[in-house]
Design a protein around this motif. Structure first.
Motif, PDB file in Angstrom:
ATOM      1  N   ARG A  45      75.276  24.676  45.258  1.00 45.34           N
ATOM      2  CA  ARG A  45      76.215  24.145  44.259  1.00 45.34           C
ATOM      3  C   ARG A  45      76.057  22.644  44.095  1.00 45.34           C
ATOM      4  N   ILE A  46      76.041  21.928  45.207  1.00 39.45           N
ATOM      5  CA  ILE A  46      75.904  20.469  45.140  1.00 39.45           C
ATOM      6  C   ILE A  46      74.535  20.096  44.569  1.00 39.45           C
ATOM      7  N   GLY A  47      73.497  20.800  45.038  1.00 42.01           N
ATOM      8  CA  GLY A  47      72.157  20.487  44.564  1.00 42.01           C
ATOM      9  C   GLY A  47      72.009  20.620  43.064  1.00 42.01           C
ATOM     10  N   ASN A  48      72.690  21.605  42.485  1.00 43.78           N
ATOM     11  CA  ASN A  48      72.559  21.876  41.052  1.00 43.78           C
ATOM     12  C   ASN A  48      73.571  21.124  40.194  1.00 43.78           C
ATOM     13  N   GLU A  49      74.545  20.467  40.814  1.00 43.90           N
ATOM     14  CA  GLU A  49      75.580  19.763  40.044  1.00 43.90           C
ATOM     15  C   GLU A  49      75.085  18.392  39.599  1.00 43.90           C
ATOM     16  N   THR A  50      74.203  18.401  38.620  1.00 40.76           N
ATOM     17  CA  THR A  50      73.669  17.180  38.039  1.00 40.76           C
ATOM     18  C   THR A  50      73.041  17.551  36.710  1.00 40.76           C
ATOM     19  N   ILE A  51      72.840  16.578  35.840  1.00 37.69           N
ATOM     20  CA  ILE A  51      72.204  16.853  34.550  1.00 37.69           C
ATOM     21  C   ILE A  51      70.702  17.024  34.694  1.00 37.69           C
ATOM     22  N   TYR A  52      70.175  16.646  35.869  1.00 34.76           N
ATOM     23  CA  TYR A  52      68.726  16.663  36.062  1.00 34.76           C
ATOM     24  C   TYR A  52      68.255  17.953  36.733  1.00 34.76           C
ATOM     25  N   GLY A  53      66.948  18.097  36.821  1.00 31.26           N
ATOM     26  CA  GLY A  53      66.371  19.250  37.497  1.00 31.26           C
ATOM     27  C   GLY A  53      64.875  19.079  37.672  1.00 31.26           C
ATOM     28  N   LEU A  54      64.477  17.907  38.177  1.00 27.90           N
ATOM     29  CA  LEU A  54      63.047  17.650  38.313  1.00 27.90           C
ATOM     30  C   LEU A  54      62.479  18.251  39.592  1.00 27.90           C
ATOM     31  N   ALA A  55      63.135  18.000  40.723  1.00 23.70           N
ATOM     32  CA  ALA A  55      62.584  18.455  41.998  1.00 23.70           C
ATOM     33  C   ALA A  55      63.711  18.693  42.995  1.00 23.70           C
ATOM     34  N   ALA A  56      63.352  19.320  44.109  1.00 24.67           N
ATOM     35  CA  ALA A  56      64.287  19.541  45.209  1.00 24.67           C
ATOM     36  C   ALA A  56      63.472  19.783  46.470  1.00 24.67           C
ATOM     37  N   GLY A  57      64.078  19.478  47.615  1.00 22.23           N
ATOM     38  CA  GLY A  57      63.449  19.749  48.900  1.00 22.23           C
ATOM     39  C   GLY A  57      64.365  20.601  49.755  1.00 22.23           C
ATOM     40  N   VAL A  58      63.763  21.477  50.555  1.00 23.47           N
ATOM     41  CA  VAL A  58      64.522  22.339  51.463  1.00 23.47           C
ATOM     42  C   VAL A  58      63.850  22.288  52.828  1.00 23.47           C
ATOM     43  N   TRP A  59      64.648  22.032  53.861  1.00 26.35           N
ATOM     44  CA  TRP A  59      64.133  21.950  55.230  1.00 26.35           C
ATOM     45  C   TRP A  59      64.838  23.009  56.070  1.00 26.35           C
ATOM     46  N   THR A  60      64.081  24.028  56.494  1.00 25.67           N
ATOM     47  CA  THR A  60      64.642  25.129  57.268  1.00 25.67           C
ATOM     48  C   THR A  60      63.512  25.879  57.954  1.00 25.67           C
ATOM     49  N   SER A  61      63.833  26.543  59.073  1.00 24.78           N
ATOM     50  CA  SER A  61      62.852  27.398  59.741  1.00 24.78           C
ATOM     51  C   SER A  61      63.060  28.865  59.382  1.00 24.78           C
ATOM     52  N   ASP A  62      64.042  29.150  58.539  1.00 27.02           N
ATOM     53  CA  ASP A  62      64.380  30.515  58.139  1.00 27.02           C
ATOM     54  C   ASP A  62      63.666  30.829  56.817  1.00 27.02           C
ATOM     55  N   VAL A  63      62.664  31.699  56.862  1.00 25.31           N
ATOM     56  CA  VAL A  63      61.870  32.006  55.674  1.00 25.31           C
ATOM     57  C   VAL A  63      62.730  32.637  54.577  1.00 25.31           C
ATOM     58  N   GLY A  64      63.628  33.529  54.977  1.00 23.95           N
ATOM     59  CA  GLY A  64      64.510  34.152  54.003  1.00 23.95           C
ATOM     60  C   GLY A  64      65.369  33.128  53.278  1.00 23.95           C
ATOM     61  N   ARG A  65      65.919  32.195  54.041  1.00 21.55           N
ATOM     62  CA  ARG A  65      66.722  31.131  53.427  1.00 21.55           C
ATOM     63  C   ARG A  65      65.867  30.277  52.491  1.00 21.55           C
ATOM     64  N   ALA A  66      64.658  29.973  52.915  1.00 20.19           N
ATOM     65  CA  ALA A  66      63.775  29.158  52.086  1.00 20.19           C
ATOM     66  C   ALA A  66      63.545  29.827  50.731  1.00 20.19           C
ATOM     67  N   ILE A  67      63.301  31.134  50.751  1.00 22.42           N
ATOM     68  CA  ILE A  67      63.060  31.850  49.498  1.00 22.42           C
ATOM     69  C   ILE A  67      64.322  31.886  48.646  1.00 22.42           C
ATOM     70  N   ARG A  68      65.459  32.150  49.275  1.00 20.17           N
ATOM     71  CA  ARG A  68      66.727  32.176  48.514  1.00 20.17           C
ATOM     72  C   ARG A  68      66.991  30.823  47.863  1.00 20.17           C
ATOM     73  N   MET A  69      66.748  29.762  48.588  1.00 25.09           N
ATOM     74  CA  MET A  69      67.001  28.428  48.044  1.00 25.09           C
ATOM     75  C   MET A  69      66.063  28.117  46.882  1.00 25.09           C
ATOM     76  N   THR A  70      64.786  28.464  47.025  1.00 25.14           N
ATOM     77  CA  THR A  70      63.853  28.180  45.928  1.00 25.14           C
ATOM     78  C   THR A  70      64.221  28.963  44.676  1.00 25.14           C
ATOM     79  N   GLU A  71      64.825  30.137  44.852  1.00 32.92           N
ATOM     80  CA  GLU A  71      65.250  30.924  43.700  1.00 32.92           C
ATOM     81  C   GLU A  71      66.519  30.371  43.062  1.00 32.92           C
ATOM     82  N   SER A  72      67.365  29.722  43.848  1.00 31.30           N
ATOM     83  CA  SER A  72      68.687  29.301  43.364  1.00 31.30           C
ATOM     84  C   SER A  72      68.711  27.875  42.830  1.00 31.30           C
ATOM     85  N   LEU A  73      67.827  27.023  43.321  1.00 27.67           N
ATOM     86  CA  LEU A  73      67.832  25.630  42.884  1.00 27.67           C
ATOM     87  C   LEU A  73      67.183  25.509  41.506  1.00 27.67           C
TER      88      LEU A  73
END
Length: 396
Positions: free
Chosen positions: A308-336
């Motif tokens: 929610r916080i990551g997407n609450e902006t007018i922009y959408g150029l890039a994002a970074g995710v730091w985690t050791s959980d592969v499932g979480r990494a995939i979910r985040m890349t789909e949601s951001l």
């Protein structure tokens, strides 16, 4: 100079890559549902392409546009930033030395109102490829629409760099530093919003601050320098203004917060690597692009809040995710909602991979094989080789 030399050594790959694509622009024969017709497509150059670039990474960002534009068969007029024209002018001399036909690549220099605007408005310009601020991009987009020009735009960003408690902390600290303090924060893809999970927030912030304070400021021509000056005086003043705004909004200053006063900074336009905590995502410091070494640190409790916080902006150029959980990494890349999402890395780009933004971070993509089509138009050819004459008042 260390940052720019790395870019210079990488730039030739774009010309080699798109040179390899130049003779592989192929149409297709389409199997129609109508008997007696042959239908095929062909890709054709647009014509004259106007390339307008900003003052940061002037040769790299010119190359991102110039290489595919030429490979697609267009001619080009480059309008570099009035602050950083010299490198482009010197580069074009090399194009002439390489034997390019006269008029293939052209450069016009000057201020936006005097040179950029007439270039965008010119009826013989078929496409505008622009990198710069979203405010300028909107003006160019509106102007280009008057003559229905093709456009690609890579604009601003307020990219979230999101650290979960299960991340490799050392790597994430380095990624956060790279995201905002490399190139003095003067990059569109800067990870200027650092989102840290509550469970590790305090420890992570301490380690991040300690590392940020070791950054070497000074002479930008020295290979030892890690944080150089702000490029222009207006931008220098803007960065300091945003620091003052953050303080007035209630953000807590953790590090930096003013001009670089170390002896090695001299009288240059240096700003200390600056970190704010207790930042609310509604603050201007979290919503507006500063384009300098200023980091906003925000807390989050779980994946849903991070998204929610990551997407609450007018922009959408890039994002970074730091985690050791592969499932979480995939979910985040789909949601951001961002054109590029890095997982356990940050600020990596390649001539082989598309780059561009969602929402007000731009239109179209740069880099990658598909991107050459941004500089082509598609023609559909129909040939009747035996279809009977039909009712002329009914569409075939």
């Amino acid at each position: 100079i260390a940052e720019m030399l790395a870019q210079m050594r990488y730039i030739p790959n774009w010309y080699y890559y798109y040179g390899g694509l130049a003779d592989k622009i192929e149409g297709a024969v389409i199997p129609l549902d109508k008997r007696g017709y042959l239908n095929y497509t062909r890709y054709e150059p647009l014509g004259v392409v106007a390339i307008i670039t900003p003052w940061n990474s002037p040769l790299m960002l010119t190359t991102w546009k110039l290489a595919p534009a030429l490979a697609a068969g267009n001619t080009v007029v480059i309008k570099p930033s009035e602050f950083t024209s010299a490198s482009v002018l010197e580069f074009v001399k090399l194009i002439e030395e390489a034997g390019a036909p006269p008029g293939l690549v052209n450069v016009v220099t000057g201020f936006g109102s005097e040179v950029g605007t007439p270039l965008v408005e010119h009826p013989k310009v078929a496409k505008v490829a622009f990198t710069g601020s979203d405010a300028t991009g909107k003006k160019i987009y509106a102007s280009a629409a008057q003559t229905m020009k093709h456009v690609t735009m890579e604009l601003g960003g307020k990219s979230p760099n999101i650290v979960f408690a299960d991340a490799n902390i050392d790597d994430a600290v380095n990624g956060a530093i790279s995201g905002i303090f490399a190139a003095t924060g003067q990059t569109c893809l800067a990870g200027s919003r650092l989102l840290v999970e509550d469970a590790i927030h305090d420890d992570f912030l301490q380690r991040l601050t300690e590392k940020a304070l070791t950054a070497r400021m000074g002479d930008p021509s020295s290979m030892e320098t890690q944080v150089g000056p702000i490029t222009t005086q207006p931008q220098y003043n803007k960065v300091l203004d945003y620091i003052a705004i953050a303080k007035s909004e209630g953000a807590t200053l953790v590090a930096g917060g003013g001009p670089g006063r170390a002896p090695e900074c001299g009288d240059g336009w240096f700003v200390e690597p600056t970190i704010f905590k207790d930042v609310d995502n509604g603050m201007r410091i979290a919503q507006e692009e500063v384009f300098g070494p200023v980091l906003s640190v925000l807390r989050f409790k779980n994946e849903e809040e991070a998204v929610r916080i990551g997407n609450e902006t007018i922009y959408g150029l890039a994002a970074g995710v730091w985690t050791s959980d592969v499932g979480r990494a995939i979910r985040m890349t789909e949601s951001l909602r961002a054109g590029t999402v890095w997982v356990n890395t940050y600020r990596a780009t390649s001539y082989m991979s598309p780059f561009g933004g969602y929402r007000q971070s731009g239109i179209g993509r740069e880099n990658g094989a598909e991107m050459i089509k941004e500089y082509l138009q598609t023609k559909s050819v129909w040939m009747n080789f035996g279809a009977p004459s039909a009712n002329p008042f009914v569409q075939r």
